[in-house]
Enzyme design. Structure first.
Site, PDB file in Angstrom:
ATOM      1  N   LYS A 284       0.817  -1.213   0.000  1.00 35.25           N
ATOM      2  CA  LYS A 284       0.000   0.000   0.000  1.00 35.25           C
ATOM      3  C   LYS A 284       0.855   1.270   0.000  1.00 35.25           C
ATOM      4  O   LYS A 284       0.543   2.238  -0.690  1.00 35.25           O
ATOM      5  CB  LYS A 284      -0.933   0.002   1.212  1.00 35.25           C
ATOM      6  CG  LYS A 284      -2.008  -1.060   1.100  1.00 35.25           C
ATOM      7  CD  LYS A 284      -2.947  -1.053   2.270  1.00 35.25           C
ATOM      8  CE  LYS A 284      -3.823  -2.296   2.269  1.00 35.25           C
ATOM      9  NZ  LYS A 284      -4.643  -2.445   1.064  1.00 35.25           N
ATOM     10  N   GLY A 285       1.944   1.277   0.775  1.00 34.31           N
ATOM     11  CA  GLY A 285       2.771   2.477   0.845  1.00 34.31           C
ATOM     12  C   GLY A 285       3.380   2.817  -0.503  1.00 34.31           C
ATOM     13  O   GLY A 285       3.273   3.952  -0.987  1.00 34.31           O
TER      14      GLY A 285
ATOM     15  N   GLY B 194      -3.630  -4.504 -12.349  1.00 35.41           N
ATOM     16  CA  GLY B 194      -2.491  -4.293 -11.460  1.00 35.41           C
ATOM     17  C   GLY B 194      -2.764  -3.189 -10.456  1.00 35.41           C
ATOM     18  O   GLY B 194      -3.822  -2.552 -10.456  1.00 35.41           O
TER      19      GLY B 194
ATOM     20  N   THR C  63     -14.120   6.157   2.058  1.00 32.74           N
ATOM     21  CA  THR C  63     -14.282   5.797   0.648  1.00 32.74           C
ATOM     22  C   THR C  63     -15.351   4.717   0.534  1.00 32.74           C
ATOM     23  O   THR C  63     -15.454   3.815   1.376  1.00 32.74           O
ATOM     24  CB  THR C  63     -12.951   5.357   0.000  1.00 32.74           C
ATOM     25  OG1 THR C  63     -12.484   4.169   0.631  1.00 32.74           O
ATOM     26  CG2 THR C  63     -11.892   6.440   0.093  1.00 32.74           C
TER      27      THR C  63
ATOM     28  N   GLY D 254      -8.092   2.217  -3.477  1.00 29.67           N
ATOM     29  CA  GLY D 254      -7.884   3.015  -2.267  1.00 29.67           C
ATOM     30  C   GLY D 254      -6.505   3.665  -2.282  1.00 29.67           C
ATOM     31  O   GLY D 254      -6.334   4.811  -1.831  1.00 29.67           O
ATOM     32  N   ASP D 255      -5.512   2.962  -2.801  1.00 30.84           N
ATOM     33  CA  ASP D 255      -4.148   3.524  -2.868  1.00 30.84           C
ATOM     34  C   ASP D 255      -4.092   4.677  -3.867  1.00 30.84           C
ATOM     35  O   ASP D 255      -3.439   5.699  -3.615  1.00 30.84           O
ATOM     36  CB  ASP D 255      -3.145   2.438  -3.272  1.00 30.84           C
ATOM     37  CG  ASP D 255      -3.062   1.334  -2.234  1.00 30.84           C
ATOM     38  OD1 ASP D 255      -3.387   1.598  -1.065  1.00 30.84           O
ATOM     39  OD2 ASP D 255      -2.681   0.199  -2.600  1.00 30.84           O
TER      40      ASP D 255
ATOM     41  N   ASN E 101       2.489   1.724  -3.485  1.00 36.19           N
ATOM     42  CA  ASN E 101       1.439   2.062  -4.469  1.00 36.19           C
ATOM     43  C   ASN E 101       1.028   3.527  -4.320  1.00 36.19           C
ATOM     44  O   ASN E 101       0.822   4.237  -5.308  1.00 36.19           O
ATOM     45  CB  ASN E 101       0.182   1.202  -4.248  1.00 36.19           C
ATOM     46  CG  ASN E 101       0.389  -0.265  -4.586  1.00 36.19           C
ATOM     47  OD1 ASN E 101       1.349  -0.617  -5.240  1.00 36.19           O
ATOM     48  ND2 ASN E 101      -0.521  -1.111  -4.120  1.00 36.19           N
TER      49      ASN E 101
HETATM   50  P1  ATP Z   1      -9.013  -1.511  -2.625  1.00 36.76           P
HETATM   51  O1  ATP Z   1      -8.919  -2.199  -1.293  1.00 36.76           O
HETATM   52  O2  ATP Z   1      -9.745  -2.322  -3.666  1.00 36.76           O
HETATM   53  O3  ATP Z   1      -7.731  -0.941  -3.079  1.00 36.76           O
HETATM   54  P2  ATP Z   1     -10.582   0.258  -1.145  1.00 36.76           P
HETATM   55  O4  ATP Z   1     -11.628  -0.724  -0.681  1.00 36.76           O
HETATM   56  O5  ATP Z   1      -9.548   0.690  -0.178  1.00 36.76           O
HETATM   57  O6  ATP Z   1      -9.938  -0.228  -2.470  1.00 36.76           O
HETATM   58  P3  ATP Z   1     -12.719   1.771  -2.276  1.00 36.76           P
HETATM   59  O7  ATP Z   1     -13.593   2.490  -1.326  1.00 36.76           O
HETATM   60  O8  ATP Z   1     -13.249   0.522  -2.887  1.00 36.76           O
HETATM   61  O9  ATP Z   1     -11.309   1.580  -1.586  1.00 36.76           O
HETATM   62  O10 ATP Z   1     -12.310   2.726  -3.472  1.00 36.76           O
HETATM   63  C1  ATP Z   1     -11.570   3.910  -3.278  1.00 36.76           C
HETATM   64  C2  ATP Z   1     -12.071   4.955  -4.250  1.00 36.76           C
HETATM   65  O11 ATP Z   1     -11.867   4.471  -5.590  1.00 36.76           O
HETATM   66  C3  ATP Z   1     -13.569   5.240  -4.160  1.00 36.76           C
HETATM   67  O12 ATP Z   1     -13.840   6.222  -3.174  1.00 36.76           O
HETATM   68  C4  ATP Z   1     -13.874   5.719  -5.571  1.00 36.76           C
HETATM   69  O13 ATP Z   1     -13.532   7.092  -5.705  1.00 36.76           O
HETATM   70  C5  ATP Z   1     -12.919   4.876  -6.428  1.00 36.76           C
HETATM   71  N1  ATP Z   1     -13.588   3.669  -6.952  1.00 36.76           N
HETATM   72  C6  ATP Z   1     -13.635   2.441  -6.381  1.00 36.76           C
HETATM   73  N2  ATP Z   1     -14.354   1.576  -7.127  1.00 36.76           N
HETATM   74  C7  ATP Z   1     -14.755   2.284  -8.215  1.00 36.76           C
HETATM   75  C8  ATP Z   1     -15.542   1.984  -9.369  1.00 36.76           C
HETATM   76  N3  ATP Z   1     -16.045   0.750  -9.571  1.00 36.76           N
HETATM   77  N4  ATP Z   1     -15.748   2.974 -10.283  1.00 36.76           N
HETATM   78  C9  ATP Z   1     -15.231   4.218 -10.112  1.00 36.76           C
HETATM   79  N5  ATP Z   1     -14.486   4.565  -9.044  1.00 36.76           N
HETATM   80  C10 ATP Z   1     -14.262   3.627  -8.103  1.00 36.76           C
HETATM   81  O1  RIB Z   2      -4.083  -1.924  -1.612  1.00 36.05           O
HETATM   82  C1  RIB Z   2      -3.623  -2.926  -2.475  1.00 36.05           C
HETATM   83  C2  RIB Z   2      -2.357  -3.516  -1.962  1.00 36.05           C
HETATM   84  O2  RIB Z   2      -2.605  -4.185  -0.749  1.00 36.05           O
HETATM   85  C3  RIB Z   2      -1.757  -4.534  -2.886  1.00 36.05           C
HETATM   86  O3  RIB Z   2      -0.837  -3.955  -3.796  1.00 36.05           O
HETATM   87  C4  RIB Z   2      -1.108  -5.541  -1.946  1.00 36.05           C
HETATM   88  O4  RIB Z   2       0.280  -5.434  -1.983  1.00 36.05           O
HETATM   89  C5  RIB Z   2      -1.655  -5.205  -0.567  1.00 36.05           C
HETATM   90  O5  RIB Z   2      -0.685  -4.741   0.267  1.00 36.05           O
END
Ligand code: ATP
Ligand code: RIB
Length: 311
Positions: free
Chosen positions: A41-42, A293, A225, A257-258, A44
């Site tokens: 995560k960091g 990715g 988010t 999220g990253d 990314n």
């Molecule tokens: P992940 O763990 O999959 O990296 P996350 O669960 O930490 O993501 P999410 O809340 O799913 O974070 O997504 C972060 C942001 O990405 C959302 O606030 C939104 O702006 C964008 N996003 C996520 N999914 C979509 C989507 N299907 N279409 C458009 N934007 C999206």
């Molecule tokens: O947020 C996505 C990341 O979480 C992936 O790249 C994986 O390395 C995990 O740490």
């Protein structure tokens, strides 16, 4: 100091497998696709912030092994300053990412390895660099006391602090309360907010209540988010709902999220307001989900601005 973001966090190599379903314990199944690339995560978030236009320093630890070399080559290619990142005797870690080939949903196991050996004392030794940045960003793939040390130094120096509490720990040590208090912007996703507050986060109303609980525990602002529904910026009684952006067919949401956190940090560092930075971050994350990715899916500033201009 303007436009600078210092990120304290993890690097691991992502090993992603696409398959029709998860195997059961003891079972072997055939998958349809495999990819290996930079993750954590960091790191990314560092790639996302650098591509979004910030001058980025990344602070972690990797081993002098094949995965560590991939890390350093990635940061060099992205113009990320990694002089703070030390070398560990422990092997660089990896994440097993299992992707449902139809829904794109993921299940992830992270073994952080080298980066988890970064100590509070090593963070304290880097205090001058932390004090000199405009925005400090951390997640929870490092030991909590290491993250706390970085946030404390940044807060004492008046640096804007962002904490993405991911992944949320299964048990909630008291230390987490201090971390929440040290965050100018606390950015959980729905699952993390539910774990941290014990409240359901299934609707916008519930998201507001969870965000208020986190504000009550000391975060100055919360951005929750909400996946494809966008995100909620909540600050002392005020809510701004930031819509998600449709940048094309959704291919893989891992790393969304990253993308959001890295781009948000870059936009804040460039002087944008919190709401403006969250909109910029939402556009960046919206582009990232159309690509495969994690780090490789992060968009560049020009692409983000083009999407914002046509929306
Ligand atoms: P992940 O763990 O999959 O990296 P996350 O669960 O930490 O993501 P999410 O809340 O799913 O974070 O997504 C972060 C942001 O990405 C959302 O606030 C939104 O702006 C964008 N996003 C996520 N999914 C979509 C989507 N299907 N279409 C458009 N934007 C999206
Ligand atoms: O947020 C996505 C990341 O979480 C992936 O790249 C994986 O390395 C995990 O740490």
């Amino acid at each position: 100091m303007g436009n600078t973001v210092l990120i304290l966090g993890s690097f691991v190599v992502d090993v992603a497998f696409r398959a029709a379903r998860l195997p059961a314990w003891g079972e072997t199944i055939m998958g349809s696709n495999f990819a290996l690339g930079p993750g954590g995560k960091g790191s990314n978030q560092a790639v996302a912030a650098a591509r979004a236009g910030a001058s980025v320093s990344f602070f972690s630890k990797v081993a002098d092994d094949t995965f560590g070399q991939l890390a350093r080559a990635t940061w060099a290619a992205e113009g990320i300053d990694s002089t703070l990142t030390g070398t560990s005797e422990v092997a660089t870690g990896a994440a097993a990412i299992l992707l449902d080939e139809r829904s794109g949903e993921n299940a992830i196991i992270v073994v952080p390895g080298a980066c988890f050996t970064l100590t509070p004392a090593e963070v304290e030794a880097a205090a001058p660099a932390i004090r000199a940045t405009s925005v400090f960003l951390a997640q929870l793939e490092l030991p909590l006391d290491t993250v706390a040390a970085g946030l404390r130094i940044a807060r004492d120096a008046g640096v804007t602090t962002i904490l993405n509490p991911a992944p949320a720990p299964a048990s909630l040590p008291d230390e987490l309360d201090e971390l929440i208090c040290l965050a100018d912007y606390f950015i959980p996703n729905e699952t993390e907010a539910a774990i941290l507050t014990g409240l359901p986060v299934l609707s916008i109303d519930q998201a507001e209540r969870a965000a208020d609980a986190l504000l009550g525990r000391g975060a100055r602002n919360v951005i929750l988010t909400l996946g494809a529904r966008g995100s909620l910026l909540r600050s002392a009684g005020e809510s701004t709902l930031i819509p998600a952006f449709n940048a094309g067919p959704v291919l893989e949401t891992t790393g969304a999220g990253d993308a959001f956190c890295g781009a948000f940090a870059a936009a804040l560092a460039s002087g944008q307001s919190a709401a403006g930075a969250a909109r910029f971050a939402s556009a960046a994350a919206g582009i990232s989900v159309t690509r495969p990715g994690t780090a490789p899916s992060m968009p560049h500033r020009a692409e983000i601005e083009a999407l914002l201009n046509r929306s």
